[in-house]
Write a protein that holds these residues in place. Structure first.
Motif, PDB file in Angstrom:
ATOM      1  N   UNK A  77       0.835  -1.204   0.000  1.00 16.13           N
ATOM      2  CA  UNK A  77       0.000   0.000   0.000  1.00 16.13           C
ATOM      3  C   UNK A  77       0.873   1.259   0.000  1.00 16.13           C
ATOM      4  N   UNK A  78       2.014   1.207   0.694  1.00 15.53           N
ATOM      5  CA  UNK A  78       2.932   2.339   0.708  1.00 15.53           C
ATOM      6  C   UNK A  78       3.542   2.550  -0.669  1.00 15.53           C
ATOM      7  N   UNK A  79       3.885   1.465  -1.349  1.00 16.47           N
ATOM      8  CA  UNK A  79       4.439   1.539  -2.695  1.00 16.47           C
ATOM      9  C   UNK A  79       3.411   2.096  -3.666  1.00 16.47           C
ATOM     10  N   UNK A  80       2.148   1.685  -3.536  1.00 11.77           N
ATOM     11  CA  UNK A  80       1.091   2.168  -4.421  1.00 11.77           C
ATOM     12  C   UNK A  80       0.841   3.657  -4.188  1.00 11.77           C
ATOM     13  N   UNK A  81       0.975   4.130  -2.971  1.00 11.02           N
ATOM     14  CA  UNK A  81       0.756   5.543  -2.667  1.00 11.02           C
ATOM     15  C   UNK A  81       1.898   6.404  -3.216  1.00 11.02           C
ATOM     16  N   UNK A  82       3.112   5.880  -3.252  1.00 16.10           N
ATOM     17  CA  UNK A  82       4.260   6.647  -3.723  1.00 16.10           C
ATOM     18  C   UNK A  82       4.440   6.566  -5.237  1.00 16.10           C
ATOM     19  N   UNK A  83       3.767   5.658  -5.886  1.00 14.06           N
ATOM     20  CA  UNK A  83       3.960   5.460  -7.309  1.00 14.06           C
ATOM     21  C   UNK A  83       3.380   6.602  -8.136  1.00 14.06           C
ATOM     22  N   UNK A  84       2.409   7.292  -7.663  1.00 13.42           N
ATOM     23  CA  UNK A  84       1.745   8.355  -8.412  1.00 13.42           C
ATOM     24  C   UNK A  84       2.260   9.714  -7.938  1.00 13.42           C
ATOM     25  N   UNK A  85       3.163  10.362  -8.706  1.00 16.21           N
ATOM     26  CA  UNK A  85       3.659  11.677  -8.287  1.00 16.21           C
ATOM     27  C   UNK A  85       2.597  12.751  -8.557  1.00 16.21           C
ATOM     28  N   UNK A 142       1.179  16.577  -9.649  1.00 16.42           N
ATOM     29  CA  UNK A 142       1.393  17.436 -10.811  1.00 16.42           C
ATOM     30  C   UNK A 142       2.573  18.376 -10.580  1.00 16.42           C
ATOM     31  N   UNK A 143       2.683  18.953  -9.411  1.00 14.77           N
ATOM     32  CA  UNK A 143       3.764  19.889  -9.117  1.00 14.77           C
ATOM     33  C   UNK A 143       5.123  19.195  -9.108  1.00 14.77           C
ATOM     34  N   UNK A 144       5.174  17.954  -8.654  1.00 14.25           N
ATOM     35  CA  UNK A 144       6.436  17.214  -8.676  1.00 14.25           C
ATOM     36  C   UNK A 144       6.898  16.966 -10.112  1.00 14.25           C
ATOM     37  N   UNK A 145       5.978  16.635 -10.987  1.00 15.80           N
ATOM     38  CA  UNK A 145       6.318  16.396 -12.389  1.00 15.80           C
ATOM     39  C   UNK A 145       6.816  17.676 -13.042  1.00 15.80           C
ATOM     40  N   UNK A 146       6.139  18.786 -12.800  1.00 18.38           N
ATOM     41  CA  UNK A 146       6.544  20.070 -13.374  1.00 18.38           C
ATOM     42  C   UNK A 146       7.912  20.481 -12.846  1.00 18.38           C
ATOM     43  N   UNK A 147       8.114  20.347 -11.539  1.00 16.32           N
ATOM     44  CA  UNK A 147       9.391  20.734 -10.942  1.00 16.32           C
ATOM     45  C   UNK A 147      10.538  19.881 -11.485  1.00 16.32           C
ATOM     46  N   UNK A 148      10.346  18.592 -11.589  1.00 16.06           N
ATOM     47  CA  UNK A 148      11.402  17.719 -12.103  1.00 16.06           C
ATOM     48  C   UNK A 148      11.693  18.022 -13.581  1.00 16.06           C
ATOM     49  N   UNK A 149      10.666  18.332 -14.342  1.00 14.09           N
ATOM     50  CA  UNK A 149      10.876  18.676 -15.741  1.00 14.09           C
ATOM     51  C   UNK A 149      11.671  19.962 -15.897  1.00 14.09           C
ATOM     52  N   UNK A 150      11.304  20.982 -15.136  1.00 21.30           N
ATOM     53  CA  UNK A 150      12.025  22.253 -15.206  1.00 21.30           C
ATOM     54  C   UNK A 150      13.471  22.111 -14.731  1.00 21.30           C
ATOM     55  N   UNK A 151      13.671  21.384 -13.668  1.00 22.64           N
ATOM     56  CA  UNK A 151      15.031  21.178 -13.157  1.00 22.64           C
ATOM     57  C   UNK A 151      15.873  20.441 -14.199  1.00 22.64           C
ATOM     58  N   UNK A 152      15.306  19.421 -14.794  1.00 24.18           N
ATOM     59  CA  UNK A 152      16.043  18.657 -15.799  1.00 24.18           C
ATOM     60  C   UNK A 152      16.418  19.535 -16.986  1.00 24.18           C
TER      61      UNK A 152
END
Length: 104
Positions: free
Chosen positions: A5-13, A15-25
Motif C-alpha cells: 500500500x505504501x508503494x502504491x501511494x508513492x507510485x503516483x507523483x 502534478x507539481x512534482x512532475x513540473x518541478x522535475x521537468x524544469x530542473x532537468x
C-alpha cells in the motif's frame, strides 16, 4: 501488505512534482550544454590560432584598378556580360551598350 500500500501511494507523483522535475532537468541540461560549448570554443580558439607573422615581413598592397594587369580576353568578357544582361532583361544583345567594365 503495508509495504504494498505504501508503494502504491508513492507510485503516483503529483502534478507539481512532475513540473518541478521537468524544469530542473531542462535547466540542468542547458547549463551543461553551455559549459560544454564554452570549453569547445576555447579548445577551437587555441587550435586555430594563426602563427605570428615575422616582424620584418613587408606588407603587400592589394592591386588597384589603375595598376591591375589588363585582361587578355576582354572581348569575351564583354560578350559574356552582354549576353547575361540581355538574358536577364529578356531582350537581344543588339540593344545593349557597355561603356566600361571595372573590377570592384
Amino acid at each position: 501488505m503495508d509495504s504494498l500500500m505504501l508503494l502504491a501511494a508513492m507510485a503516483e507523483p503529483s502534478f507539481l512534482q512532475v513540473v518541478a522535475m521537468g524544469l530542473i532537468t531542462v535547466f540542468v541540461v542547458l547549463i551543461c550544454l553551455i559549459i560544454i560549448i564554452k570549453i569547445m570554443g576555447a579548445i577551437m580558439a587555441g587550435v586555430s590560432k594563426p602563427a605570428p607573422a615575422p616582424a620584418a615581413a613587408p606588407a603587400v598592397a592589394a592591386p588597384t584598378v589603375a595598376n591591375a594587369a589588363p585582361q587578355p580576353n576582354k572581348q569575351q568578357l564583354v560578350a559574356a556580360v552582354s549576353a547575361a544582361i540581355a538574358e536577364d532583361m529578356g531582350g537581344s544583345v543588339d540593344h545593349i551598350k557597355i561603356h566600361s567594365i571595372r573590377k570592384l
